[in-house]
Write a protein that holds these residues in place. Structure first.
Motif, PDB file in Angstrom:
ATOM      1  N   ASP A  67     -38.132 -37.911  -4.258  1.00  0.00           N
ATOM      2  CA  ASP A  67     -38.738 -39.132  -4.782  1.00  0.00           C
ATOM      3  C   ASP A  67     -38.478 -40.296  -3.839  1.00  0.00           C
ATOM      4  OD1 ASP A  67     -39.824 -40.396  -7.474  1.00  0.00           O
ATOM      5  OD2 ASP A  67     -38.302 -41.740  -6.667  1.00  0.00           O
ATOM      6  N   ILE A  68     -39.422 -41.191  -3.771  1.00  0.00           N
ATOM      7  CA  ILE A  68     -39.343 -42.318  -2.841  1.00  0.00           C
ATOM      8  C   ILE A  68     -38.128 -43.209  -3.122  1.00  0.00           C
ATOM      9  CG2 ILE A  68     -40.726 -43.949  -4.207  1.00  0.00           C
ATOM     10  CD1 ILE A  68     -42.164 -44.672  -1.568  1.00  0.00           C
ATOM     11  N   ALA A  69     -37.637 -43.171  -4.342  1.00  0.00           N
ATOM     12  CA  ALA A  69     -36.508 -44.021  -4.716  1.00  0.00           C
ATOM     13  C   ALA A  69     -35.156 -43.371  -4.431  1.00  0.00           C
ATOM     14  CB  ALA A  69     -36.599 -44.376  -6.200  1.00  0.00           C
ATOM     15  N   THR A  70     -35.169 -42.149  -3.902  1.00  0.00           N
ATOM     16  CA  THR A  70     -33.911 -41.443  -3.668  1.00  0.00           C
ATOM     17  C   THR A  70     -33.461 -41.631  -2.221  1.00  0.00           C
ATOM     18  OG1 THR A  70     -34.507 -39.786  -5.309  1.00  0.00           O
ATOM     19  CG2 THR A  70     -32.748 -39.209  -3.770  1.00  0.00           C
ATOM     20  N   GLU A  71     -32.282 -42.171  -2.065  1.00  0.00           N
ATOM     21  CA  GLU A  71     -31.750 -42.423  -0.728  1.00  0.00           C
ATOM     22  C   GLU A  71     -31.555 -41.106   0.021  1.00  0.00           C
ATOM     23  OE1 GLU A  71     -28.149 -44.651  -0.784  1.00  0.00           O
ATOM     24  OE2 GLU A  71     -27.982 -44.777   1.401  1.00  0.00           O
ATOM     25  N   GLY A  72     -31.988 -41.080   1.257  1.00  0.00           N
ATOM     26  CA  GLY A  72     -31.808 -39.890   2.079  1.00  0.00           C
ATOM     27  C   GLY A  72     -33.008 -38.955   2.103  1.00  0.00           C
ATOM     28  N   VAL A  73     -33.951 -39.161   1.217  1.00  0.00           N
ATOM     29  CA  VAL A  73     -35.168 -38.336   1.204  1.00  0.00           C
ATOM     30  C   VAL A  73     -35.920 -38.524   2.516  1.00  0.00           C
ATOM     31  CG1 VAL A  73     -37.479 -38.296   0.163  1.00  0.00           C
ATOM     32  CG2 VAL A  73     -35.446 -38.135  -1.275  1.00  0.00           C
ATOM     33  N   LYS A  74     -36.496 -37.436   3.018  1.00  0.00           N
ATOM     34  CA  LYS A  74     -37.099 -37.468   4.350  1.00  0.00           C
ATOM     35  C   LYS A  74     -38.533 -36.964   4.310  1.00  0.00           C
ATOM     36  CE  LYS A  74     -32.580 -36.569   6.411  1.00  0.00           C
ATOM     37  NZ  LYS A  74     -31.883 -36.900   5.135  1.00  0.00           N
ATOM     38  N   GLY A  75     -39.281 -37.355   5.353  1.00  0.00           N
ATOM     39  CA  GLY A  75     -40.654 -36.862   5.415  1.00  0.00           C
ATOM     40  C   GLY A  75     -41.440 -37.456   6.553  1.00  0.00           C
ATOM     41  N   ILE A  76     -42.749 -37.445   6.362  1.00  0.00           N
ATOM     42  CA  ILE A  76     -43.705 -37.833   7.397  1.00  0.00           C
ATOM     43  C   ILE A  76     -44.626 -38.896   6.835  1.00  0.00           C
ATOM     44  CG2 ILE A  76     -45.670 -37.010   8.781  1.00  0.00           C
ATOM     45  CD1 ILE A  76     -43.035 -35.889   9.733  1.00  0.00           C
ATOM     46  N   ARG A  77     -44.967 -39.856   7.694  1.00  0.00           N
ATOM     47  CA  ARG A  77     -46.014 -40.806   7.323  1.00  0.00           C
ATOM     48  C   ARG A  77     -47.080 -40.798   8.417  1.00  0.00           C
ATOM     49  NH1 ARG A  77     -45.957 -47.486   6.915  1.00  0.00           N
ATOM     50  NH2 ARG A  77     -48.104 -47.648   6.141  1.00  0.00           N
ATOM     51  N   ALA A  78     -48.320 -40.649   8.009  1.00  0.00           N
ATOM     52  CA  ALA A  78     -49.417 -40.686   8.980  1.00  0.00           C
ATOM     53  C   ALA A  78     -50.741 -40.840   8.245  1.00  0.00           C
ATOM     54  CB  ALA A  78     -49.442 -39.405   9.809  1.00  0.00           C
TER      55      ALA A  78
END
Lengths: 161, 156
Positions: A102-113
């Motif tokens: 979830d976007i509100a969880t610290e440490g969550v990772k991913g990609i933006r494009a």
């Protein structure tokens, strides 16, 4: 707040679309998503030298690919945004944030494009219709593909490849 | 207090059968928790009766925002042969056809025509029909047919 060690489960991952501007994004989750398969794969080029018998490789370009499986629903704005993007050229590529939590969880990772999307469905007689949107990054004047790590208070660190 | 998902489903399900059948006295249709399972209670039964009851339910994640619910309902169609003698084939044939032609279509919600409950859409996964019960027919002149209907829906 420090990150808390915990098992991450797929159902808690999330795909968001940007309903705001690139610089001031408004992230809205696409809740009908079932599965996502993000891949980041580097191309390599030979970088060998005579100082070592080992073949050396240098990373050159990175391929960001994957697919988003989403339940088809004409009444859902998130699905409609993906469908429209899949049916139009790269100028309509949506700004997506694909995270492993979830976007509100610290440490969550991913990609933006901004992602080009392709469209595939299975109309099996005994199935609920899901659409598989294969994706890869599109050129967009607002910004290039980045990897993301969420910090405290939903503040992301965004780093361009 | 709102009714449970399976109860609202059973109620809508019963109404759908009732609409398809249109029973008039002494025929009845009702949603029950205890169907008349003792044939001793049915020795003086007149008319055709249908009972609908909840059996079981479960659920599983459908996607990140929705759940797929599975519900199983039972249906009993029962009628006693009130004329002297053993029920002839023609009487049984007519009831077997009633189940196939009236009851089963009323509970078989395919993709084109789901069971609508407000904004919910419920689909039929399978219908299993016990055509008749030989023991009850033999002992009490009863036509006794049971259906087990598996339903599903996807909801937030």
């Amino acid at each position: 707040m420090a990150e808390t060690s915990a098992v991450q489960v797929g159902i808690a991952a999330a795909v968001y679309r940007n309903a705001g501007s690139y610089g001031s994004p408004t992230w809205t989750e696409i809740t009908l998503v079932k599965s996502v398969t993000p891949n980041v794969k580097w191309n390599r080029s030979d970088a060998s030298i005579r100082a070592t018998k080992a073949l050396l490789q240098a990373k050159t370009q990175v391929a960001i690919t994957g697919s988003i499986e989403c339940r088809a629903d004409p009444a859902d704005a998130g699905y409609q945004a993906l469908f429209t993007a899949a049916m139009t050229d790269s100028t309509g590529a949506p700004d997506l944030l694909i995270l492993d939590g979830d976007i509100a969880t610290e440490g969550v990772k991913g990609i933006r494009a901004h992602m080009n999307l392709d469209f595939a469905q299975n109309h099996s007689i005994d199935g609920v219709i899901y659409t598989t949107f294969d994706y890869d990054p599109a050129w967009h004047s607002a910004g290039y593909p980045s990897f993301v790590e969420m910090g405290a208070t939903s503040t992301p660190t965004i780093t361009a490849f | 207090m709102p009714d449970a998902r399976i109860i609202t489903t059973a109620e809508a399900f019963k109404d759908a059968i009732s609409t398809a059948w249109g029973p008039s006295s002494p025929n009845t249709i009702s949603r029950v928790y205890v169907a008349p399972v003792s044939i001793d209670d049915l020795s003086n039964l007149t008319g055709r009766h249908i009972y609908v009851w909840p059996i079981r339910y479960s659920d599983q994640p459908e996607n990140r925002g929705e759940t797929r619910y599975f519900m199983t309902l039972g249906v009993l169609i029962v009628e006693r042969y009130t004329t002297a003698g053993f029920p002839p084939n023609a009487w049984m044939d007519a009831l077997v056809y009633f189940v196939e032609d009236t009851v089963k279509p009323a509970v078989d919600y395919d993709g084109a025509a789901p069971l609508a409950i407000g904004t919910r859409k419920v689909y039929t996964e399978s219908v299993t029909i016990d055509v008749y019960d030989a023991e009850k027919l033999n002992q009490k002149n009863l036509f006794w047919s049971e259906l087990e209907v598996e339903l599903w829906e996807v909801a937030a």
